[in-house]
Design a protein around this motif. Structure first.
Motif, PDB file in Angstrom:
ATOM      1  N   GLY A 183       6.724  10.569  -0.962  1.00 11.69           N
ATOM      2  CA  GLY A 183       6.874  12.008  -0.751  1.00 11.69           C
ATOM      3  C   GLY A 183       7.750  12.336   0.441  1.00 11.69           C
ATOM      4  O   GLY A 183       8.309  11.458   1.093  1.00 11.69           O
ATOM      5  N   ALA A 184       7.833  13.630   0.728  1.00 11.61           N
ATOM      6  CA  ALA A 184       8.757  14.109   1.764  1.00 11.61           C
ATOM      7  C   ALA A 184       8.075  14.236   3.117  1.00 11.61           C
ATOM      8  O   ALA A 184       8.713  14.539   4.118  1.00 11.61           O
ATOM      9  N   GLY A 185       6.754  14.035   3.162  1.00  5.60           N
ATOM     10  CA  GLY A 185       5.990  14.186   4.408  1.00  5.60           C
ATOM     11  C   GLY A 185       4.728  14.955   4.106  1.00  5.60           C
ATOM     12  O   GLY A 185       4.805  16.078   3.619  1.00  5.60           O
ATOM     13  N   GLY A 186       3.572  14.349   4.362  1.00  4.43           N
ATOM     14  CA  GLY A 186       2.305  15.015   4.077  1.00  4.43           C
ATOM     15  C   GLY A 186       1.964  14.975   2.598  1.00  4.43           C
ATOM     16  O   GLY A 186       2.444  14.109   1.862  1.00  4.43           O
ATOM     17  N   PRO A 187       1.159  15.931   2.154  1.00  7.16           N
ATOM     18  CA  PRO A 187       0.690  15.929   0.765  1.00  7.16           C
ATOM     19  C   PRO A 187       1.834  15.883  -0.244  1.00  7.16           C
ATOM     20  O   PRO A 187       2.909  16.443   0.006  1.00  7.16           O
ATOM     21  N   ALA A 197       5.728  12.814  -7.607  1.00  7.63           N
ATOM     22  CA  ALA A 197       6.363  12.071  -6.500  1.00  7.63           C
ATOM     23  C   ALA A 197       5.839  10.635  -6.451  1.00  7.63           C
ATOM     24  O   ALA A 197       6.550   9.714  -6.030  1.00  7.63           O
ATOM     25  N   LEU A 198       4.616  10.461  -6.900  1.00 14.60           N
ATOM     26  CA  LEU A 198       4.006   9.117  -6.849  1.00 14.60           C
ATOM     27  C   LEU A 198       4.492   8.229  -7.996  1.00 14.60           C
ATOM     28  O   LEU A 198       4.713   7.025  -7.814  1.00 14.60           O
ATOM     29  N   ARG A 199       4.695   8.844  -9.164  1.00 14.74           N
ATOM     30  CA  ARG A 199       4.964   8.069 -10.390  1.00 14.74           C
ATOM     31  C   ARG A 199       6.080   7.030 -10.232  1.00 14.74           C
ATOM     32  O   ARG A 199       5.877   5.858 -10.597  1.00 14.74           O
ATOM     33  N   PRO A 200       7.253   7.399  -9.660  1.00 15.52           N
ATOM     34  CA  PRO A 200       8.325   6.399  -9.595  1.00 15.52           C
ATOM     35  C   PRO A 200       8.023   5.213  -8.680  1.00 15.52           C
ATOM     36  O   PRO A 200       8.698   4.183  -8.767  1.00 15.52           O
ATOM     37  N   GLU A 201       7.015   5.366  -7.816  1.00 19.47           N
ATOM     38  CA  GLU A 201       6.677   4.267  -6.892  1.00 19.47           C
ATOM     39  C   GLU A 201       5.700   3.278  -7.512  1.00 19.47           C
ATOM     40  O   GLU A 201       5.415   2.233  -6.928  1.00 19.47           O
ATOM     41  N   LEU A 202       5.158   3.633  -8.689  1.00 24.51           N
ATOM     42  CA  LEU A 202       4.155   2.766  -9.315  1.00 24.51           C
ATOM     43  C   LEU A 202       4.798   1.835 -10.333  1.00 24.51           C
ATOM     44  O   LEU A 202       5.906   2.100 -10.814  1.00 24.51           O
ATOM     45  N   VAL A 215       0.870  -1.182   0.000  1.00 26.42           N
ATOM     46  CA  VAL A 215       0.000   0.000   0.000  1.00 26.42           C
ATOM     47  C   VAL A 215       0.903   1.227   0.000  1.00 26.42           C
ATOM     48  O   VAL A 215       1.799   1.347   0.844  1.00 26.42           O
ATOM     49  N   LEU A 216       0.681   2.130  -0.934  1.00 30.51           N
ATOM     50  CA  LEU A 216       1.445   3.381  -0.972  1.00 30.51           C
ATOM     51  C   LEU A 216       0.737   4.403  -0.095  1.00 30.51           C
ATOM     52  O   LEU A 216      -0.470   4.625  -0.248  1.00 30.51           O
ATOM     53  N   VAL A 217       1.483   4.993   0.834  1.00 32.77           N
ATOM     54  CA  VAL A 217       0.882   5.937   1.795  1.00 32.77           C
ATOM     55  C   VAL A 217       1.687   7.229   1.831  1.00 32.77           C
ATOM     56  O   VAL A 217       2.855   7.252   1.438  1.00 32.77           O
ATOM     57  N   THR A 218       1.091   8.271   2.347  1.00 33.94           N
ATOM     58  CA  THR A 218       1.849   9.507   2.571  1.00 33.94           C
ATOM     59  C   THR A 218       2.873   9.253   3.680  1.00 33.94           C
ATOM     60  O   THR A 218       2.590   8.503   4.620  1.00 33.94           O
ATOM     61  N   ARG A 219       4.030   9.878   3.556  1.00 33.00           N
ATOM     62  CA  ARG A 219       5.024   9.762   4.645  1.00 33.00           C
ATOM     63  C   ARG A 219       4.434  10.441   5.891  1.00 33.00           C
ATOM     64  O   ARG A 219       3.931  11.554   5.803  1.00 33.00           O
ATOM     65  N   GLY A 220       4.471   9.744   7.012  1.00 27.75           N
ATOM     66  CA  GLY A 220       3.856  10.288   8.223  1.00 27.75           C
ATOM     67  C   GLY A 220       2.371   9.974   8.323  1.00 27.75           C
ATOM     68  O   GLY A 220       1.679  10.545   9.171  1.00 27.75           O
TER      69      GLY A 220
END
Ligand SMILES: Cc1ncc(COP(=O)(O)O)c(C=O)c1O
Length: 340
Positions: free
Chosen positions: A107-111, A116-121, A79-84
């Motif tokens: 991401g770096a934290g929060g929104p 930022a999402l693309r490389p994780e998919l 599951v991809l989640v926001t950092r924090g």
């Protein structure tokens, strides 16, 4: 001695006399048999507010999130989640422990944005975990109550869908996001399949959350809720508080936000480390230049209760049981503890 000013969380509110009356007078039945009319009314109201077909009343935001995650996934999935994210940091390890999920922060934290999402998919090799869900949070607690910018949230959800991922939204404070952004709850909820919302935070109900979801997923959500021990009987007493809060308290959140901004500005003037323009809703996160435990003990002695949010970082949350005078008194008490 005067009572401390409690800025630990927006969950510390007490039900008002009118809310207690609504609870006492609630029409109830056994909700495990699906016979509680007040729970049904709440579920229909929340689904309608968020522009979706169905909702399920659950005891806590954690349970709403965990049922949401489980509905979208199989054990072993990523599951991809926001950092924090709350689902990763503050749910006692529920997602890996109960659903066998691997949570990957983005991401770096929060929104964050779609870039930022693309490389994780696109991790699809047989030796990789199956990616099945993007879980976002609005407002974002760990990032100091920031509103997830809606265009970015929608773009992230669309990109996730291109890769066949579902979208869950932790909307524990979606009410605050709506009040701060001027967007409707339905607009904020639109990009997600499942959304958890809480009545026990800024809205002032004593207990309760809802998971908003497609109608055809509701039976499975009821099974998962029972598995987690969340099947409740005459739960209409609790649902009545939530209905009362939706009816009477939604409009008060803007005052909480105004007070949080006032608190942030006062703290910055006193010398604390924060940018008040980043206080968009009812959460203020600031640096105190000292170890948390030490500084928090001094704040408690000065009559203000707060919580830690990472090393040297403190969280203050405004809520409906604090008025303007309480914020001014908190600022007076905290000014002498500011970093030199
Ligand atoms: C963003 C967020 N999600 C979920 C929750 C969980 O809610 P609960 O404490 O009702 O389990 C919280 C609680 O503060 C929260 O801040």
């Amino acid at each position: 001695m005067t009572a401390p000013i409690d800025l630990r969380s927006d969950t510390v509110t007490r039900p008002t006399p009118a809310m207690r009356r609504a609870m006492a007078e609630a029409e109830v039945g056994d909700d495990v048999y699906g016979e509680d009319p007040t729970v049904r009314a709440l579920e229909e109201r929340v689904a309608a507010l968020l522009g979706k077909d169905a909702a399920l009343f659950v005891p806590s935001g954690t349970q709403g999130n965990q049922i949401g995650l489980a509905l979208h996934t199989r054990p072993g999935d990523e599951v991809l989640v926001t950092r924090g994210a709350h689902v990763a940091l503050y749910e006692s390890g529920a997602a890996p422990a109960l659903s066998g999920l691997q949570l990957t922060p983005v991401g770096a934290g929060g929104p964050f944005d779609a870039e930022a999402l693309r490389p994780e998919l696109g991790r699809t090799a047989f030796y990789q975990a199956r990616q099945s869900l993007l879980a976002l949070e609005n407002t974002h607690n760990h990032a100091g109550g920031l509103v997830f910018p809606q265009e970015e949230l929608a773009a992230c959800a669309a990109l996730a869908r291109e890769h066949a991922l579902g979208v869950h939204l932790d909307g524990a404070r979606l009410w605050n996001a709506a009040a701060a952004s001027g967007r409707s709850l339905a607009e904020l909820a639109a990009p997600a399949d499942t959304i958890s919302v809480c009545f026990s935070k800024g809205l002032g109900a004593p207990v309760g959350s809802a998971l908003v979801l497609p109608a055809e997923w509701r039976d499975e959500a009821i099974r998962l809720r029972r598995r987690l021990g969340g099947a409740m009987r005459q739960a209409g007493i609790l649902a009545a508080a939530a209905l009362h809060a939706l009816e009477h308290h939604l409009g008060d959140l803007e005052a909480d936000h105004r007070r949080a901004r006032r608190l942030a500005e006062g703290l910055a003037e006193a010398g604390y480390d924060l940018d008040p323009t980043r206080t968009e809703t009812n959460i203020v996160v600031f640096g105190v230049g000292a170890p948390n435990a030490e500084w928090l003990a001094r704040a408690t002695e000065a009559g203000v209760l707060l919580g830690g949010m990472g090393p040297g970082r403190i969280r203050a949350v405004t809520h409906r049981d604090l008025d303007d005078d309480a914020i001014d008194a908190a600022l007076r008490a905290l000014a002498p503890l500011a970093p030199a």
